[in-house]
Scaffold this active site. Structure first.
Site, PDB file in Angstrom:
ATOM      1  N   ASN A   1       0.801  -1.230   0.000  1.00 17.17           N
ATOM      2  CA  ASN A   1       0.000   0.000   0.000  1.00 17.17           C
ATOM      3  C   ASN A   1       0.837   1.286   0.000  1.00 17.17           C
ATOM      4  O   ASN A   1       0.562   2.218  -0.736  1.00 17.17           O
ATOM      5  CB  ASN A   1      -0.999  -0.018   1.155  1.00 17.17           C
ATOM      6  CG  ASN A   1      -0.340  -0.216   2.492  1.00 17.17           C
ATOM      7  OD1 ASN A   1       0.814  -0.637   2.591  1.00 17.17           O
ATOM      8  ND2 ASN A   1      -1.074   0.073   3.546  1.00 17.17           N
TER       9      ASN A   1
ATOM     10  N   GLU B   1       6.786   1.601  15.952  1.00 20.08           N
ATOM     11  CA  GLU B   1       7.792   2.207  15.086  1.00 20.08           C
ATOM     12  C   GLU B   1       7.780   3.710  15.388  1.00 20.08           C
ATOM     13  O   GLU B   1       6.853   4.221  16.005  1.00 20.08           O
ATOM     14  CB  GLU B   1       7.443   1.969  13.617  1.00 20.08           C
ATOM     15  CG  GLU B   1       7.482   0.504  13.235  1.00 20.08           C
ATOM     16  CD  GLU B   1       7.287   0.302  11.744  1.00 20.08           C
ATOM     17  OE1 GLU B   1       8.289   0.217  11.021  1.00 20.08           O
ATOM     18  OE2 GLU B   1       6.123   0.238  11.316  1.00 20.08           O
TER      19      GLU B   1
ATOM     20  N   CYS C   1      -3.291   1.372   6.536  1.00 12.63           N
ATOM     21  CA  CYS C   1      -3.542   0.619   7.777  1.00 12.63           C
ATOM     22  C   CYS C   1      -4.364   1.461   8.741  1.00 12.63           C
ATOM     23  O   CYS C   1      -5.373   1.005   9.258  1.00 12.63           O
ATOM     24  CB  CYS C   1      -2.238   0.174   8.396  1.00 12.63           C
ATOM     25  SG  CYS C   1      -1.051   1.499   8.590  1.00 12.63           S
TER      26      CYS C   1
ATOM     27  N   GLU D   1       3.484  -4.605  12.650  1.00 11.81           N
ATOM     28  CA  GLU D   1       2.481  -3.553  12.410  1.00 11.81           C
ATOM     29  C   GLU D   1       1.415  -4.183  11.526  1.00 11.81           C
ATOM     30  O   GLU D   1       1.648  -4.402  10.340  1.00 11.81           O
ATOM     31  CB  GLU D   1       3.111  -2.354  11.690  1.00 11.81           C
ATOM     32  CG  GLU D   1       4.202  -1.645  12.462  1.00 11.81           C
ATOM     33  CD  GLU D   1       3.684  -0.842  13.638  1.00 11.81           C
ATOM     34  OE1 GLU D   1       2.454  -0.765  13.848  1.00 11.81           O
ATOM     35  OE2 GLU D   1       4.522  -0.286  14.366  1.00 11.81           O
TER      36      GLU D   1
HETATM   37  P1  NAD Z   1       0.125  -9.491   3.631  1.00 15.39           P
HETATM   38  O1  NAD Z   1       0.232  -9.891   5.064  1.00 15.39           O
HETATM   39  O2  NAD Z   1      -0.618 -10.366   2.718  1.00 15.39           O
HETATM   40  O3  NAD Z   1       1.580  -9.348   2.979  1.00 15.39           O
HETATM   41  C1  NAD Z   1       2.565  -8.513   3.548  1.00 15.39           C
HETATM   42  C2  NAD Z   1       3.941  -9.069   3.224  1.00 15.39           C
HETATM   43  O4  NAD Z   1       4.093 -10.334   3.865  1.00 15.39           O
HETATM   44  C3  NAD Z   1       4.193  -9.319   1.745  1.00 15.39           C
HETATM   45  O5  NAD Z   1       5.536  -8.945   1.454  1.00 15.39           O
HETATM   46  C4  NAD Z   1       4.003 -10.817   1.612  1.00 15.39           C
HETATM   47  O6  NAD Z   1       4.718 -11.385   0.530  1.00 15.39           O
HETATM   48  C5  NAD Z   1       4.569 -11.304   2.940  1.00 15.39           C
HETATM   49  N1  NAD Z   1       4.105 -12.626   3.363  1.00 15.39           N
HETATM   50  C6  NAD Z   1       2.985 -13.309   2.975  1.00 15.39           C
HETATM   51  N2  NAD Z   1       2.921 -14.502   3.622  1.00 15.39           N
HETATM   52  C7  NAD Z   1       3.997 -14.564   4.438  1.00 15.39           C
HETATM   53  C8  NAD Z   1       4.476 -15.524   5.380  1.00 15.39           C
HETATM   54  N3  NAD Z   1       3.826 -16.662   5.614  1.00 15.39           N
HETATM   55  N4  NAD Z   1       5.587 -15.242   6.073  1.00 15.39           N
HETATM   56  C9  NAD Z   1       6.257 -14.087   5.891  1.00 15.39           C
HETATM   57  N5  NAD Z   1       5.863 -13.135   4.999  1.00 15.39           N
HETATM   58  C10 NAD Z   1       4.750 -13.372   4.288  1.00 15.39           C
HETATM   59  O7  NAD Z   1      -0.452  -8.014   3.653  1.00 15.39           O
HETATM   60  P2  NAD Z   1      -0.786  -7.072   2.405  1.00 15.39           P
HETATM   61  O8  NAD Z   1      -2.005  -7.612   1.747  1.00 15.39           O
HETATM   62  O9  NAD Z   1       0.446  -6.857   1.592  1.00 15.39           O
HETATM   63  O10 NAD Z   1      -1.097  -5.697   3.135  1.00 15.39           O
HETATM   64  C11 NAD Z   1      -2.369  -5.385   3.609  1.00 15.39           C
HETATM   65  C12 NAD Z   1      -2.457  -5.546   5.102  1.00 15.39           C
HETATM   66  O11 NAD Z   1      -1.376  -4.872   5.741  1.00 15.39           O
HETATM   67  C13 NAD Z   1      -3.703  -4.931   5.691  1.00 15.39           C
HETATM   68  O12 NAD Z   1      -4.263  -5.799   6.656  1.00 15.39           O
HETATM   69  C14 NAD Z   1      -3.216  -3.675   6.369  1.00 15.39           C
HETATM   70  O13 NAD Z   1      -4.022  -3.200   7.401  1.00 15.39           O
HETATM   71  C15 NAD Z   1      -1.860  -4.077   6.812  1.00 15.39           C
HETATM   72  N6  NAD Z   1      -0.996  -2.919   6.983  1.00 15.39           N
HETATM   73  C16 NAD Z   1      -0.679  -2.532   8.241  1.00 15.39           C
HETATM   74  C17 NAD Z   1       0.097  -1.408   8.447  1.00 15.39           C
HETATM   75  C18 NAD Z   1       0.474  -0.962   9.836  1.00 15.39           C
HETATM   76  O14 NAD Z   1       1.355  -0.125   9.976  1.00 15.39           O
HETATM   77  N7  NAD Z   1      -0.148  -1.467  10.861  1.00 15.39           N
HETATM   78  C19 NAD Z   1       0.557  -0.683   7.350  1.00 15.39           C
HETATM   79  C20 NAD Z   1       0.218  -1.106   6.072  1.00 15.39           C
HETATM   80  C21 NAD Z   1      -0.555  -2.236   5.907  1.00 15.39           C
END
Ligand code: NAD
Length: 484
Positions: A160, A464, A290, A256
């Site tokens: 995002n 963070e 997020c 996060e």
């Molecule tokens: P996601 O969890 O699907 O993927 C995030 C990252 O994790 C990607 O690089 C992905 O390849 C990797 N990943 C996937 N499976 C994994 C595993 N088993 N082990 C280790 N890494 C793995 O999330 P997304 O769809 O990319 O992002 C959207 C989500 O992120 C939403 O829920 C959003 O709220 C959250 N988000 C949170 C914050 C925050 O600061 N709290 C910021 C941005 C996004």
């Protein structure tokens, strides 16, 4: 390993972007196409990391870490300043690449804003001090508390705000004396690969390494014994998997995760005054943020006027290809996200909710889903209870503020929330009862590099930003001197 780091070639359409390992560009035979979510056009190719290449990246980071851990605070601060400067120098190139792969507009709260934030966050880390704390100094001895680097930090990022989040992970890790291996999301890897290529022009080789691939590569990182800490930004479900698989060497974790931020409007608000703040709190980056406002609670007396003000804004906001002049909102980033938003809105319709505007994907190319405002929707509907992460907002009516507070706290996430009222003390009294890492008053989603940010409950572990975010990249080490 492939050729050495190349000059600026990122404007060449559909080139292959290399991983950078030990300062060397590394392409792989297998590669994955990255497409513009507004048009489907090919933006470039990402390499795909295998286990041996990840091992090489982790080994390079561990080798670089030894010398980096011995550097002075000033050298580490200078490194952050150099990261900040190189981002600024290449901001327009990176912003365009980011828009092409992520979809967000170039202007407004889009790519140029994200690059400005990335440079500012790196610059902020170049100003931070971590002085030794003297806990005791007297006849019975002297005790000093130092902050030592944790080792190699593995960074796993989402799609995002990919460049900004990469810098949120990299800059404090470097400032604290660590080396980094970063893996971007397979949906938006190119801007991060290019960012790391640039960082390698100004930092010692091996200090910041990039690997690319899907969740399997992330899973290999979280169970890798050569990585001491994982900083992860992404979904709660993935965060839980990382927590499990990182137990082998007791990795430090900063997680996060997702949120479902409630915004509660109090009955003394003027809807026309607050509508714009509420709207952008919800729809910044097409809602793919997020800490965006994801559930809006509005009292009976303001319900109709608040809905009307938001509809006015929704219907006037230009949603188009982020590269087009005047675009204020881009598409959703991928088919999966479009499907999630569509299914939550369809479920809301089936529950009897009223669609005030939007309500179905736009025709034509790209993952465009118009701003969708959903009224007369009740807690328990999926659009209220699940994180939509997109351009649909449920507007929930309440009669008694106790109902809104109870419902805001009902879910197992707690990233941020907001309370809206001209009477700040009234707003504060409600804020005190909301379970969230940040509660905003009369705004939503504003971040500052000096202010710790993190979620409670299912929204994460640790923070963070600020000195606390920097300290999360260190261990405490005590020197305990006996009395003379
Ligand atoms: P996601 O969890 O699907 O993927 C995030 C990252 O994790 C990607 O690089 C992905 O390849 C990797 N990943 C996937 N499976 C994994 C595993 N088993 N082990 C280790 N890494 C793995 O999330 P997304 O769809 O990319 O992002 C959207 C989500 O992120 C939403 O829920 C959003 O709220 C959250 N988000 C949170 C914050 C925050 O600061 N709290 C910021 C941005 C996004």
């Amino acid at each position: 390993m492939g050729s050495s780091v190349t000059e600026d070639t990122s404007r060449v359409t559909a080139r292959s972007f290399p991983m950078i390992i030990d300062g060397q560009a590394h392409l792989t035979e297998a590669k994955s196409p990255v497409r513009n979510p507004a048009t489907g056009d090919l933006v470039g190719y990402s390499p795909i990391c295998d286990a041996a290449t990840l091992d090489a990246a982790v080994a390079a980071a561990n080798a670089a870490q030894i010398a980096w851990a011995l550097t002075s605070d000033q050298e580490r601060k200078d490194a952050c300043a150099k990261i900040s400067a190189i981002i600024s120098e290449h901001a327009s190139e990176l912003a365009e690449l980011l828009t092409r792969e992520q979809g967000k507009p170039m202007k407004g709260l889009g790519s140029e804003f994200e690059l400005g934030g990335a440079s500012a966050w790196a610059g902020y880390n170049s100003t931070l001090e971590m002085p030794v704390k003297v806990l005791k100094d007297g006849v019975d001895g002297r005790i000093e508390q130092h902050r030592t680097p944790v080792g190699v930090v593995g960074s796993i990022t989402p799609w995002n705000w990919p460049v900004l989040i990469a810098i949120w992970h990299i800059a404090p890790a470097i400032r604290a004396g660590n080396a980094v291996v970063i893996k971007p999301s397979p949906y938006t890897p190119l801007s991060t690969l290019r960012l790391v290529e640039l960082i390698n022009e100004v930092l010692p080789k091996g200090l910041v390494n990039s690997v690319a691939g899907d969740g399997d590569v992330g899973a290999m990182m979280s169970s890798h014994d050569g990585i001491s800490k994982i900083v992860f930004t992404g979904s709660t479900a993935t965060g839980k998997k990382i927590m499990k698989s990182s137990a082998g060497n007791l990795k430090r974790l900063t997680l996060e995760l997702g949120g479902n931020d409630a915004g509660i409007i109090l009955d003394d608000c003027d809807p026309a005054t607050i509508a714009e703040g509420v709207f952008w709190g919800a729809f910044i980056n097409s809602g793919q943020t997020c800490a965006a406002l994801k559930r809006l609670y509005v009292p009976d007396n303001l319900y109709d006027s608040m809905c009307a003000e938001l509809v006015k804004l929704a219907e006037g906001v230009p949603m188009k290809n982020g590269l087009d002049e005047g675009s204020a909102l881009g598409p959703l980033q991928n088919q999966m996200q479009l499907d999630i938003v569509s299914s939550l809105v369809e479920d809301a319709k089936a529950c009897g909710a009223r669609i005030l505007t939007g309500g179905a994907p736009l025709q034509g190319p790209g993952y465009f889903y118009p701003v969708t405002l959903v009224a007369d929707i009740k807690p328990g509907a999926r659009l209220v209870d699940e994180e939509q992460f997109g351009t649909a907002l449920p507007i929930i009516r309440y009669t008694d503020i106790e109902e809104a507070i109870a419902d805001a706290n009902r879910l197992d996430v707690g990233l941020a929330a907001s309370v809206w009222s001209p009477d700040k003390e009234r707003a504060r009294a409600v804020a005190e009862r909301i379970e969230a890492g940040t509660v905003y008053i009369n705004q939503h989603g504003v971040l500052d590099p000096s202010v710790p940010f993190g979620g409670i409950k299912g929204s994460g572990i640790g923070v963070e930003f600020g000195i606390e975010g920097l300290q999360a990249n260190t261990d405490i080490k005590i020197y305990n001197f006996a009395a003379d």
